[in-house]
Design a protein around this motif. Structure first.
Motif, PDB file in Angstrom:
ATOM      1  N   MET A 189       0.853  -1.189   0.000  1.00 14.22           N
ATOM      2  CA  MET A 189       0.000   0.000   0.000  1.00 14.22           C
ATOM      3  C   MET A 189       0.886   1.236   0.000  1.00 14.22           C
ATOM      4  SD  MET A 189      -2.652   1.461   2.872  1.00 14.22           S
ATOM      5  CE  MET A 189      -1.394   1.840   4.063  1.00 14.22           C
ATOM      6  N   GLN A 190       0.672   2.083  -0.970  1.00 12.15           N
ATOM      7  CA  GLN A 190       1.395   3.342  -1.024  1.00 12.15           C
ATOM      8  C   GLN A 190       0.475   4.433  -0.516  1.00 12.15           C
ATOM      9  OE1 GLN A 190       2.778   4.441  -4.904  1.00 12.15           O
ATOM     10  NE2 GLN A 190       3.578   6.388  -4.218  1.00 12.15           N
ATOM     11  N   ARG A 191       0.939   5.195   0.447  1.00 14.78           N
ATOM     12  CA  ARG A 191       0.119   6.291   0.937  1.00 14.78           C
ATOM     13  C   ARG A 191       0.688   7.607   0.442  1.00 14.78           C
ATOM     14  NH1 ARG A 191       1.613   6.952   7.339  1.00 14.78           N
ATOM     15  NH2 ARG A 191       3.572   7.978   6.923  1.00 14.78           N
ATOM     16  N   MET A 192      -0.197   8.591   0.328  1.00 15.34           N
ATOM     17  CA  MET A 192       0.182   9.899  -0.169  1.00 15.34           C
ATOM     18  C   MET A 192      -0.327  10.963   0.782  1.00 15.34           C
ATOM     19  SD  MET A 192      -0.858   8.993  -4.136  1.00 15.34           S
ATOM     20  CE  MET A 192      -1.202  10.623  -4.607  1.00 15.34           C
ATOM     21  N   THR A 193       0.446  12.021   0.933  1.00 12.57           N
ATOM     22  CA  THR A 193       0.025  13.172   1.717  1.00 12.57           C
ATOM     23  C   THR A 193      -0.788  14.104   0.824  1.00 12.57           C
ATOM     24  OG1 THR A 193       1.985  14.441   1.136  1.00 12.57           O
ATOM     25  CG2 THR A 193       2.125  13.048   3.125  1.00 12.57           C
ATOM     26  N   VAL A 194      -1.337  15.136   1.399  1.00  9.80           N
ATOM     27  CA  VAL A 194      -2.060  16.140   0.616  1.00  9.80           C
ATOM     28  C   VAL A 194      -1.114  16.757  -0.414  1.00  9.80           C
ATOM     29  CG1 VAL A 194      -3.198  18.402   0.719  1.00  9.80           C
ATOM     30  CG2 VAL A 194      -3.759  16.650   2.407  1.00  9.80           C
ATOM     31  N   LYS A 195       0.115  17.044   0.004  1.00 10.29           N
ATOM     32  CA  LYS A 195       1.097  17.653  -0.893  1.00 10.29           C
ATOM     33  C   LYS A 195       1.403  16.751  -2.088  1.00 10.29           C
ATOM     34  CE  LYS A 195       5.417  20.165  -0.680  1.00 10.29           C
ATOM     35  NZ  LYS A 195       6.400  20.759   0.195  1.00 10.29           N
ATOM     36  N   GLU A 196       1.413  15.454  -1.881  1.00  6.38           N
ATOM     37  CA  GLU A 196       1.684  14.502  -2.963  1.00  6.38           C
ATOM     38  C   GLU A 196       0.436  14.226  -3.810  1.00  6.38           C
ATOM     39  OE1 GLU A 196       5.066  11.888  -0.612  1.00  6.38           O
ATOM     40  OE2 GLU A 196       2.937  11.464  -0.291  1.00  6.38           O
ATOM     41  N   ALA A 247     -10.281   9.498   1.934  1.00  5.42           N
ATOM     42  CA  ALA A 247      -9.061   9.848   2.661  1.00  5.42           C
ATOM     43  C   ALA A 247      -9.169   9.291   4.068  1.00  5.42           C
ATOM     44  CB  ALA A 247      -8.900  11.359   2.716  1.00  5.42           C
ATOM     45  N   TYR A 248      -8.047   9.302   4.774  1.00  6.52           N
ATOM     46  CA  TYR A 248      -8.079   8.948   6.191  1.00  6.52           C
ATOM     47  C   TYR A 248      -7.159   9.882   6.948  1.00  6.52           C
ATOM     48  CZ  TYR A 248      -3.653   6.377   5.515  1.00  6.52           C
ATOM     49  OH  TYR A 248      -2.360   6.024   5.229  1.00  6.52           O
ATOM     50  N   LYS A 249      -7.431  10.035   8.226  1.00  4.59           N
ATOM     51  CA  LYS A 249      -6.654  10.944   9.061  1.00  4.59           C
ATOM     52  C   LYS A 249      -5.927  10.177  10.146  1.00  4.59           C
ATOM     53  CE  LYS A 249      -9.310  15.179   8.587  1.00  4.59           C
ATOM     54  NZ  LYS A 249      -9.949  16.266   9.337  1.00  4.59           N
ATOM     55  N   VAL A 250      -4.755  10.658  10.450  1.00  6.27           N
ATOM     56  CA  VAL A 250      -3.993  10.221  11.617  1.00  6.27           C
ATOM     57  C   VAL A 250      -3.719  11.505  12.374  1.00  6.27           C
ATOM     58  CG1 VAL A 250      -1.895   9.145  12.473  1.00  6.27           C
ATOM     59  CG2 VAL A 250      -2.961   8.283  10.370  1.00  6.27           C
ATOM     60  N   GLY A 251      -4.446  11.691  13.458  1.00  6.26           N
ATOM     61  CA  GLY A 251      -4.394  12.981  14.149  1.00  6.26           C
ATOM     62  C   GLY A 251      -4.998  14.027  13.232  1.00  6.26           C
ATOM     63  N   PHE A 253      -3.930   9.596   1.838  1.00 10.83           N
ATOM     64  CA  PHE A 253      -4.695   8.938   0.787  1.00 10.83           C
ATOM     65  C   PHE A 253      -3.961   7.676   0.389  1.00 10.83           C
ATOM     66  CE2 PHE A 253      -4.986  13.480   0.535  1.00 10.83           C
ATOM     67  CZ  PHE A 253      -6.338  13.730   0.417  1.00 10.83           C
ATOM     68  N   ARG A 254      -4.701   6.603   0.122  1.00 10.59           N
ATOM     69  CA  ARG A 254      -4.092   5.400  -0.454  1.00 10.59           C
ATOM     70  C   ARG A 254      -4.100   5.566  -1.963  1.00 10.59           C
ATOM     71  NH1 ARG A 254      -6.921   0.162   1.731  1.00 10.59           N
ATOM     72  NH2 ARG A 254      -5.793  -0.535  -0.116  1.00 10.59           N
ATOM     73  N   LYS A 255      -2.961   5.384  -2.588  1.00 17.46           N
ATOM     74  CA  LYS A 255      -2.854   5.594  -4.030  1.00 17.46           C
ATOM     75  C   LYS A 255      -3.837   4.715  -4.795  1.00 17.46           C
ATOM     76  CE  LYS A 255       0.327   5.774  -7.926  1.00 17.46           C
ATOM     77  NZ  LYS A 255      -0.533   5.010  -8.818  1.00 17.46           N
ATOM     78  N   ASP A 256      -3.955   3.447  -4.411  1.00 19.13           N
ATOM     79  CA  ASP A 256      -4.882   2.570  -5.128  1.00 19.13           C
ATOM     80  C   ASP A 256      -6.331   3.021  -4.966  1.00 19.13           C
ATOM     81  OD1 ASP A 256      -4.805   1.786  -2.431  1.00 19.13           O
ATOM     82  OD2 ASP A 256      -5.107  -0.325  -2.881  1.00 19.13           O
ATOM     83  N   ILE A 274      -7.277   6.179  -4.543  1.00 24.97           N
ATOM     84  CA  ILE A 274      -7.405   7.374  -5.378  1.00 24.97           C
ATOM     85  C   ILE A 274      -7.540   6.974  -6.851  1.00 24.97           C
ATOM     86  CG2 ILE A 274      -6.220   9.474  -6.188  1.00 24.97           C
ATOM     87  CD1 ILE A 274      -7.462   9.673  -3.366  1.00 24.97           C
ATOM     88  N   ASP A 275      -6.770   5.972  -7.282  1.00 22.51           N
ATOM     89  CA  ASP A 275      -6.885   5.491  -8.661  1.00 22.51           C
ATOM     90  C   ASP A 275      -8.292   4.965  -8.939  1.00 22.51           C
ATOM     91  OD1 ASP A 275      -4.258   6.185  -9.227  1.00 22.51           O
ATOM     92  OD2 ASP A 275      -3.487   4.167  -8.854  1.00 22.51           O
ATOM     93  N   GLU A 276      -8.862   4.236  -7.986  1.00 22.73           N
ATOM     94  CA  GLU A 276     -10.237   3.732  -8.137  1.00 22.73           C
ATOM     95  C   GLU A 276     -11.224   4.895  -8.195  1.00 22.73           C
ATOM     96  OE1 GLU A 276     -11.148   0.911  -5.034  1.00 22.73           O
ATOM     97  OE2 GLU A 276      -9.279  -0.173  -5.394  1.00 22.73           O
ATOM     98  N   TRP A 277     -11.016   5.900  -7.351  1.00 27.87           N
ATOM     99  CA  TRP A 277     -11.891   7.069  -7.312  1.00 27.87           C
ATOM    100  C   TRP A 277     -11.841   7.807  -8.652  1.00 27.87           C
ATOM    101  CZ3 TRP A 277     -10.608  12.325  -7.577  1.00 27.87           C
ATOM    102  CH2 TRP A 277     -11.638  13.215  -7.301  1.00 27.87           C
ATOM    103  N   ILE A 278     -10.632   7.970  -9.209  1.00 28.80           N
ATOM    104  CA  ILE A 278     -10.484   8.627 -10.510  1.00 28.80           C
ATOM    105  C   ILE A 278     -11.236   7.839 -11.586  1.00 28.80           C
ATOM    106  CG2 ILE A 278      -8.840   9.181 -12.352  1.00 28.80           C
ATOM    107  CD1 ILE A 278      -6.822   9.863 -10.081  1.00 28.80           C
ATOM    108  N   ALA A 279     -11.087   6.527 -11.590  1.00 30.90           N
ATOM    109  CA  ALA A 279     -11.775   5.690 -12.572  1.00 30.90           C
ATOM    110  C   ALA A 279     -13.294   5.837 -12.439  1.00 30.90           C
ATOM    111  CB  ALA A 279     -11.359   4.234 -12.419  1.00 30.90           C
TER     112      ALA A 279
END
Length: 64
Positions: free
Chosen positions: A1-8, A31-35, A40-43, A45-50
């Motif tokens: 699982m690749q995670r991405m920040t808002v900046k990424e 999305a999910y929050k830690v504190g 975001f999980r890249k996979d 986000i890819d599903e969401w884009i599709a």
């Protein structure tokens, strides 16, 4: 699982960081929050884009 920040994730989907944070607040993008940090999980986000592509295509073809 690749995670991405808002900046990424923002340039990945073609949005500003501000707009992406707004989309998270409005629950328009997965999305999910830690504190206070948003990830975001890249996979996911890819599903969401599709899904967005499918919905936009269906709306386009239905309006013809």
């Amino acid at each position: 699982m690749q995670r991405m920040t808002v900046k990424e994730a923002a340039p990945y989907i073609g949005a500003s960081e501000y707009k992406l944070r707004e989309m998270v607040r409005m629950k328009q993008i997965p999305a999910y929050k830690v504190g206070n940090r948003i990830f975001f999980r890249k996979d996911t986000i890819d599903e969401w884009i599709a899904q967005q592509e499918r919905e936009n295509f269906q709306q386009f073809t239905a309006s013809k």
